[in-house]
Design a protein around this motif. Structure first.
Motif, PDB file in Angstrom:
ATOM      1  N   LEU A  68      38.808  -1.143  36.863  1.00  0.00           N
ATOM      2  CA  LEU A  68      39.121  -2.437  36.264  1.00  0.00           C
ATOM      3  C   LEU A  68      38.167  -2.764  35.133  1.00  0.00           C
ATOM      4  O   LEU A  68      38.573  -3.303  34.108  1.00  0.00           O
ATOM      5  N   ARG A  69      36.892  -2.426  35.329  1.00  0.00           N
ATOM      6  CA  ARG A  69      35.927  -2.690  34.264  1.00  0.00           C
ATOM      7  C   ARG A  69      36.337  -1.957  32.998  1.00  0.00           C
ATOM      8  O   ARG A  69      36.273  -2.493  31.907  1.00  0.00           O
ATOM      9  N   HIS A  70      36.777  -0.724  33.180  1.00  0.00           N
ATOM     10  CA  HIS A  70      37.174   0.066  32.020  1.00  0.00           C
ATOM     11  C   HIS A  70      38.463  -0.483  31.414  1.00  0.00           C
ATOM     12  O   HIS A  70      38.538  -0.771  30.227  1.00  0.00           O
ATOM     13  N   VAL A  71      39.450  -0.664  32.279  1.00  0.00           N
ATOM     14  CA  VAL A  71      40.774  -1.051  31.792  1.00  0.00           C
ATOM     15  C   VAL A  71      40.747  -2.427  31.136  1.00  0.00           C
ATOM     16  O   VAL A  71      41.374  -2.655  30.110  1.00  0.00           O
ATOM     17  N   SER A  72      39.964  -3.337  31.705  1.00  0.00           N
ATOM     18  CA  SER A  72      40.004  -4.688  31.145  1.00  0.00           C
ATOM     19  C   SER A  72      39.219  -4.766  29.839  1.00  0.00           C
ATOM     20  O   SER A  72      39.312  -5.751  29.127  1.00  0.00           O
ATOM     21  N   ALA A  73      38.452  -3.742  29.532  1.00  0.00           N
ATOM     22  CA  ALA A  73      37.724  -3.757  28.255  1.00  0.00           C
ATOM     23  C   ALA A  73      38.520  -3.067  27.150  1.00  0.00           C
ATOM     24  O   ALA A  73      38.080  -3.000  26.015  1.00  0.00           O
ATOM     25  N   LEU A  74      39.691  -2.558  27.492  1.00  0.00           N
ATOM     26  CA  LEU A  74      40.512  -1.875  26.483  1.00  0.00           C
ATOM     27  C   LEU A  74      41.170  -2.887  25.562  1.00  0.00           C
ATOM     28  O   LEU A  74      41.438  -4.017  25.952  1.00  0.00           O
ATOM     29  N   GLY A  75      41.439  -2.434  24.357  1.00  0.00           N
ATOM     30  CA  GLY A  75      42.222  -3.265  23.454  1.00  0.00           C
ATOM     31  C   GLY A  75      41.465  -4.464  22.921  1.00  0.00           C
ATOM     32  O   GLY A  75      42.052  -5.361  22.338  1.00  0.00           O
ATOM     33  N   ARG A  76      40.151  -4.520  23.149  1.00  0.00           N
ATOM     34  CA  ARG A  76      39.391  -5.652  22.635  1.00  0.00           C
ATOM     35  C   ARG A  76      38.839  -5.342  21.256  1.00  0.00           C
ATOM     36  O   ARG A  76      38.862  -6.170  20.375  1.00  0.00           O
ATOM     37  N   PHE A  77      38.301  -4.150  21.117  1.00  0.00           N
ATOM     38  CA  PHE A  77      37.658  -3.821  19.853  1.00  0.00           C
ATOM     39  C   PHE A  77      37.746  -2.316  19.665  1.00  0.00           C
ATOM     40  O   PHE A  77      37.187  -1.567  20.464  1.00  0.00           O
ATOM     41  N   GLY A  78      38.439  -1.889  18.666  1.00  0.00           N
ATOM     42  CA  GLY A  78      38.529  -0.462  18.402  1.00  0.00           C
ATOM     43  C   GLY A  78      39.444   0.237  19.390  1.00  0.00           C
ATOM     44  O   GLY A  78      40.135  -0.388  20.183  1.00  0.00           O
ATOM     45  N   ASP A  79      39.402   1.556  19.344  1.00  0.00           N
ATOM     46  CA  ASP A  79      40.355   2.346  20.108  1.00  0.00           C
ATOM     47  C   ASP A  79      39.924   2.629  21.539  1.00  0.00           C
ATOM     48  O   ASP A  79      40.698   3.118  22.336  1.00  0.00           O
ATOM     49  N   THR A  80      38.664   2.386  21.852  1.00  0.00           N
ATOM     50  CA  THR A  80      38.221   2.640  23.211  1.00  0.00           C
ATOM     51  C   THR A  80      37.712   1.342  23.816  1.00  0.00           C
ATOM     52  O   THR A  80      37.725   0.305  23.168  1.00  0.00           O
TER      53      THR A  80
END
Lengths: 780, 457
Positions: free
Chosen positions: A418-430
């Protein structure tokens, strides 16, 4: 704030030992909460094991320090009897001795090529091992530290392959590098970003996005999988290609978001479907949890308040309860409400209501403490290869199935995911951000903000021991900390070192990293893990542009994961690599260097010898190079350094605290992010200041920021007024073009604002810095 | 405004400071609006011959300012165009396109989905071309493409911008077509279209350009409507594109859609554009072929190329997209297009003879592959991690994968229509798909019943 002297009756609320990231966050947070904080570190520089070291200055000190360690230890032994067995020597006045500086975390330097080793040092160093000589350059395997406890003592003698004349053949580094002892990324949204923004410390720092997270995997079985899914008509023609199973490693972009999954070469179509279903399930779980969290805050304990290390499980699982009580509305409204939060995983708007039965089974597994990989295989029905991708590349767990004494449960796994997934799409491609100039900047920034709020900082003053008072019932309480006299570690001879006397400083709380305490104290409550790290400086670009259309963009900001038990490596834990170049300002500009950090870890109780681990790292470096570079423009390693240190992982247990007022902070297991530090800092902060707000801004600073945000320059109105004026004046002629008018207005307003802000913050800072300066230990 | 509750949006009026600001703005706007309309009236129909008529330049500036604040009202743009034409008529000056481009660019930054701003931009470009301003025409158009790329980077699903991009590419294409028409008289076998050139070619009309490029009637079916209607006739045209440049342009457009789809395949506009481009890309790829082939061989070659491109689209894009997110309808629409586009036309049977059967066989095998993958997709979708009871499983699988059933039905029905194999099995499976659809999507059950009737017919 007077300088604490030996006779001083000065009492501090909290004394913090070491300036590692956790402690630095704490000193900032505690001083904000009004505590009087003394923060000391025996090193010449900030950051402890999170420091960023500079070639030509602090790195040399670091290396010399390591090399001197053995000798120094011997000297100390004779002088102050420091190397006596670390126990609570005297039960009456309760003296808790801390490890001497060079023994913190049992840091050992294994090899390095930055400093030519001189005769004096090589005398008691075992010769270099041939297998480490990887690349074309002549490595000077110089420093291998010999200590009384050194495992290497048992290592078989090898023939000496390196000669001192090679020193002149080395490539000379043209420029300075910033090398992190522990390179860390941060999730683009999560504990770290929250803390940085809330505290305003983000203003001191700059970040760039990570360009890619890659997974290094053998090529063979992907091909097979891909082809089985093809139509029956074409099977014959494909078989020929699928049989060539070889050991070539290919680096695949880790499929995290919808776009990644769509583009991924790693997965067959069917696997894509399975992975997407699984990821959406995880994000549903996260949403349901958020929803439940906002509905009734009282009964929800979400990640931030949960113990920093997920292994610290309580008997209850508040998160589970929360998820179950999540209203069905949350599931219905997922589509619309979260569409704006990056389209990384959200479903299309026309998607029907997702089924709740899979979510239910996930919640059930979390409640029953099912092992994460069991869950993935048996319940989520992911094929084994995909499981490995999920565990190591998405949840970024260093170990697979329960290789530590504790299990990697479904709950750990899902939280990591969840930590990883919820940080997606915020800034840049990763999902990751890179702190520029090295992640050691983070601890420096927090120390700086601590100074603004009134903490006192003392470098080159190592904490030596903690005094305890023991009451009649045998309960001990922290009384004071003894600091060493000022000392310095190589270099910087011009620094004044007149204050060489030891000091005893009174306090009611002490924060100390687990690795500073004698091992015996923690043996029953923690597991000791050894982190091995190899930093390579490469000439040339490492990662080629395989999935980027913009071929001009050769900036190197990548992370690489090699899963555990990879064929040919037999690594116990995953190997994490971070690849950076001058675009992150860790290498001299436009010289074409790339810095590669490789990390792996082993249980100290385990079988793995030092040589095995170093071997894994050097082979990994080779693998990363091989997977990327075609032969002609191959990056070459010109320097490297490898070292290792220990960390402790708390075992779930209900052992009594050693003394009240003594707070032990633990580093996370091998990880590529430093979000854990914020959770750990918050945990300790809440023990000391249960009521206060973690990392809150002062009212004064907060007001000026609100002011900044509220002032929207109303250029629309200005344009309209301008038009009205024009009509009234009857001027039909030439006017200033509209856009320029608007821009001018906006520009001037912002300019004023910026000036105002600047004045504010400078005055706020100056006040405190002047105060700190009085104490003569100034933050650089 | 999207995703914002009206109550939240309105709540800012509760703050007296904000409300008074807004009220002032509204007042200013009304005053300006009134002033503008009355001045325009006086200019168009002067009541009093003595009074000095308002200056059109003043009106232009007024519209500029008002549109900067609010780009939506189309009457303001109308007045602006009126004034521009008025000025040109009176003073016979050159039409300067740059101020219009920068104004619309500014307005589009404020609201990238304002119909009237995009329309004004199209009008300005078309008008510029019709006035025959001699220099830099293709440069202006090229920079328009860059602008589109920027807007599409901000929002890859802005269909206004995709429309505008097609308009610009059609203009560039027309230029090339015009040039080669002048040289060769005909670009293709389609003489009628070439004859039409003078009046049609600068309208930015995709279909007129398509007429020029396509040889056969199949492409007619996929033509789109006119982008913009303009009565302008082109004059002195100097800048133009060569055939090679045109092919380059087409290929780069094709790659552009590919990269946008790679970024986010939930993009109906990109897929739509792709369906428009695919026939032209086909021509471009065939153009490099040997000229010595006779007509039949060339036709065969083209059909083979169509099939291989269709297969490529299926394997590289569609397969990955539908397995990544089967509930996203955009790839499914493109799938329908590809299935139809790849089908060898019946007209070819006489011309090609035996090789026609080979073509159909190829097409058939593509369809079988599609059917296999779709069955597999449905299989995975039905999977459920639960060991729970059957009823629970059925409930959870119920709503899923409507589009996969529809897609499978389409593929099966297309196979059936080829009439090459025993149809009963195909029909049976297609019927099953429809039954499942009626169950999971009852709102459209009548449509599925109609499709079922087609099956049994």
């Amino acid at each position: 704030m007077a300088e604490p002297t030996e006779s001083s009756t000065d009492e501090y609320d909290v004394i913090i030992c070491g300036t590692d990231l956790i402690q630095s966050i704490l000193s900032s947070a505690l001083s904000r909460a009004g505590k009087k904080v003394l923060h000391c570190d025996g090193n010449e520089w900030y950051g402890g094991f999170d420091a960023v070291l500079y070639t030509g200055s602090t790195l040399d000190c670091f290396i010399e320090g390591c090399q001197d360690a053995a000798a120094a230890a011997a000297v100390r032994k004779s002088v102050s009897g420091f190397n006596k067995d670390y126990t609570e020597s005297d039960a009456d006045d309760g003296e808790l001795e801390l490890l001497p500086r060079e023994k913190y975390a049992d840091l050992r330097l294994h090899s390095q090529t930055f400093l030519p080793c001189d005769e004096q040092h090589t005398v008691h160093l075992p010769p270099a091992k041939e297998s480490h000589e990887l690349f074309e350059n002549k490595e000077v395997e110089s420093a291998r530290i010999k200590e009384d406890t050194d495992l290497l003592a048992d290592a078989p003698e090898q023939s000496t392959t390196t000669q001192h004349k090679d020193v002149s053949d080395q490539c000379i580094l043209d420029g300075n590098f910033s090398l992190d002892i522990s390179p860390d990324l941060i999730y683009a949204s999560g504990d770290a970003v929250q803390g940085l923004v809330k505290s305003g410390v983000a203003d001191y720092l700059e970040f760039k996005s990570l360009k890619g997270l890659h997974l290094l995997m053998g090529k063979d079985d992907t091909k097979k999988q891909r082809h089985t899914t093809r139509g029956s008509k074409n099977t014959e023609s494909n078989e020929s290609t699928s049989t060539s199973a070889d050991d070539t490693f290919i680096s695949y972009r880790v499929p995290c978001s919808k776009g990644d999954v769509f583009r991924s070469q790693l997965l067959s179509p069917v696997d894509k479907r399975r992975l997407m279903k699984f990821l959406q399930l995880i994000s549903d779980y996260g949403l349901a949890q958020d929803e439940a969290g906002s509905n009734n805050d009282a009964e929800t304990v979400d990640e931030e308040t949960a113990p920093a290390d997920d292994t610290l499980q309580t008997k209850e699982h508040p998160e589970t309860v929360a998820a179950e009580s999540a209203s069905e509305d949350a599931m219905y409204s997922i589509n619309e409400r979260y569409l704006n939060k990056g389209r990384s995983l959200s479903r299309p708007q026309n998607k029907a209501k997702p089924s709740t039965s899979e979510l239910d089974s996930l919640i059930r597994c979390i409640r029953d403490n099912v092992d994460f990989s069991d869950y993935l295989i048996n319940v989520a029905k992911l094929p084994p290869r995909l499981c490995s991708v999920v565990i190591h590349a998405l949840a970024l767990a260093p170990f697979g199935r329960s290789q530590l004494d504790h299990a990697y449960t479904a709950m750990n796994g899902v939280n990591d995911l969840l930590r990883h997934v919820s940080a997606l799409g915020r800034f840049g491609d990763t999902a990751f951000l890179i702190p520029m100039y090295g992640s050691g900047e983070l601890s420096q920034a927090f120390c700086r903000s601590g100074a603004v709020y009134g903490s006192t900082y003392m470098l080159r003053r190592a904490p030596l021991s903690i005094s305890l008072t023991v009451d009649g019932d045998g309960n001990s309480t922290v009384k004071s900390v003894t600091l060493s006299g000022e000392e310095h570690i190589g270099g910087f001879a011009d620094v004044h070192t007149d204050d060489t006397s030891k000091k005893d400083v009174g306090c009611s709380h002490v924060i100390v990293p687990s690795t500073m305490l004698p091992r015996k104290l923690l043996a029953c409550t923690s597991i000791r893990l050894r982190i091995y790290r190899r930093i390579s400086i490469l000439k040339g670009s490492l990662m080629s542009q395989q999935d980027n259309q913009d071929s001009e963009d050769t900036e190197q900001r990548y992370a690489v994961v090699i899963p555990p038990a990879t064929h040919g490596l037999n690594n116990a834990s995953a190997v994490h690599g971070i690849i950076l170049d001058d675009s992150a300002f860790v290498a001299p500009a436009r010289k074409g260097y790339t810095v590669l950090h490789l990390t792996t870890s082993v249980l100290e109780s385990g079988e793995c010898s030092v040589d095995t681990c170093l071997d894994i790292l050097s082979k990994s470096a080779q693998l990363v190079l091989d997977s990327q570079c075609s032969n002609e423009d191959r990056a070459k390693e010109c320097h490297h350094i490898s070292f290792s240190y220990s960390i402790d992982i708390v075992k779930p247990s209900d052992a009594q605290p050693i003394a009240s007022g003594l707070h032990i902070c633990y580093r996370d297991t091998q990880s590529i992010t430093c979000d854990y530090a914020f959770r750990e800092a918050k945990r300790i902060f809440e023990q000391i200041c249960p009521e206060a707000d973690f990392l809150a801004l002062a009212k004064k600073v907060e007001d000026s920021i609100v002011y900044k945000n509220n002032n929207d320059s109303d250029d629309e109105r200005m344009v309209l007024s301008n038009a009205l004026d024009m009509i009234q004046d009857g001027v039909g002629g030439v006017l200033k073009p509209v856009e320029t008018v608007a821009d001018d207005v906006v520009g001037s307003v912002q300019g004023e604002l910026a000036n105002a802000m600047l004045d504010e913050s400078i005055s706020a800072e100056e006040e405190n810095i002047v105060e700190v300066q009085k104490t003569d230990k100034i933050v650089e | 405004m999207h995703g914002q509750k009206r109550s939240e949006y309105k709540s800012r009026l509760l703050n007296p400071e904000a409300a008074s600001k807004l009220a002032t703005k509204a007042q200013q706007w009304n005053a300006l609006s009134h002033e503008l309309l009355s001045q325009r009236k006086r200019l168009i129909t002067p009541l009093n011959a003595d009074a000095k008529p308002p200056s059109p330049k003043m009106l232009l500036t007024l519209t500029e300012k008002m549109l900067t604040v609010n780009p939506d009202p189309s009457h303001l743009w109308n007045i602006r165009r009126e004034m521009l034409l008025h000025l040109l008529e009176k003073e016979s000056s050159q039409f300067d396109v740059q101020p219009e481009l920068s104004l619309t660019a500014h307005c589009l930054q404020r609201n990238p989905k304002a119909y009237s701003s995009w329309f004004h931009r199209k009008w300005s470009i078309a008008y510029m071309l019709s006035r025959g301003k001699t220099e830099n025409q293709s440069n202006v158009l090229q920079s328009e493409l860059d602008l589109c790329a920027q807007f599409l980077m901000l929002d890859e699903r802005n269909f206004h911008c995709w429309n505008y991009r097609r308009f610009v590419v059609a203009l560039l294409g027309s230029m090339a077509a015009k040039e080669s028409a002048e040289i060769n008289e005909i670009v293709t076998n389609n003489t009628a279209a070439a004859a039409n050139l003078p009046s049609e070619s600068y309208s930015g009309d995709w279909s007129s350009w398509m007429d020029l490029l396509s040889e056969d009637s199949t492409s007619k079916e996929i033509l789109m409507g006119a982008q913009i209607v303009s009565d302008s006739t082109p004059k002195n045209l100097t800048s133009s594109l060569s055939k090679e440049k045109l092919n380059e342009l087409i290929v780069s457009e094709w790659n552009f859609t590919s990269s946008k789809i790679q970024d986010n395949f939930s993009n109906g506009s990109a897929f739509h554009y792709r369906s428009k481009l695919i026939s032209i890309v086909l021509e471009a790829r065939l153009a490099s072929d040997d000229e010595t082939l006779d007509n039949a061989a060339r036709l065969l070659r083209k059909q083979e190329k169509i099939l291989s491109m269709a297969r490529e689209e299926w394997e590289e894009i569609l397969l990955n997209a539908i397995f990544t997110e089967p509930d996203d309808q955009t790839p499914w629409w493109y799938h329908r297009f590809i299935v139809a586009w790849a089908k060898p036309s019946l007209d070819l049977r006489d011309e090609l003879g035996d090789s026609y059967n080979e073509l159909v066989e190829d097409y058939e095998s593509l369809l079988y592959e599609m059917a296999d993958s779709l069955r597999e997709l449905l299989e995975v979708e039905k999977e459920n991690g639960l060991e729970g009871d059957a009823a629970e499983r059925d409930e959870s699988k119920g709503v899923k994968c409507k589009w996969a059933y529809l897609g499978l039905h389409l593929v099966l029905f297309s196979l059936f229509k080829l009439q090459r194999v025993d149809a009963t099995e195909l029909l049976c499976e297609a019927q099953e798909c429809l039954d499942a659809l009626i169950a999971i999507d009852p709102c459209r059950s009548e449509r599925y019943k109609m499709l079922a009737a087609e099956l049994s017919a």
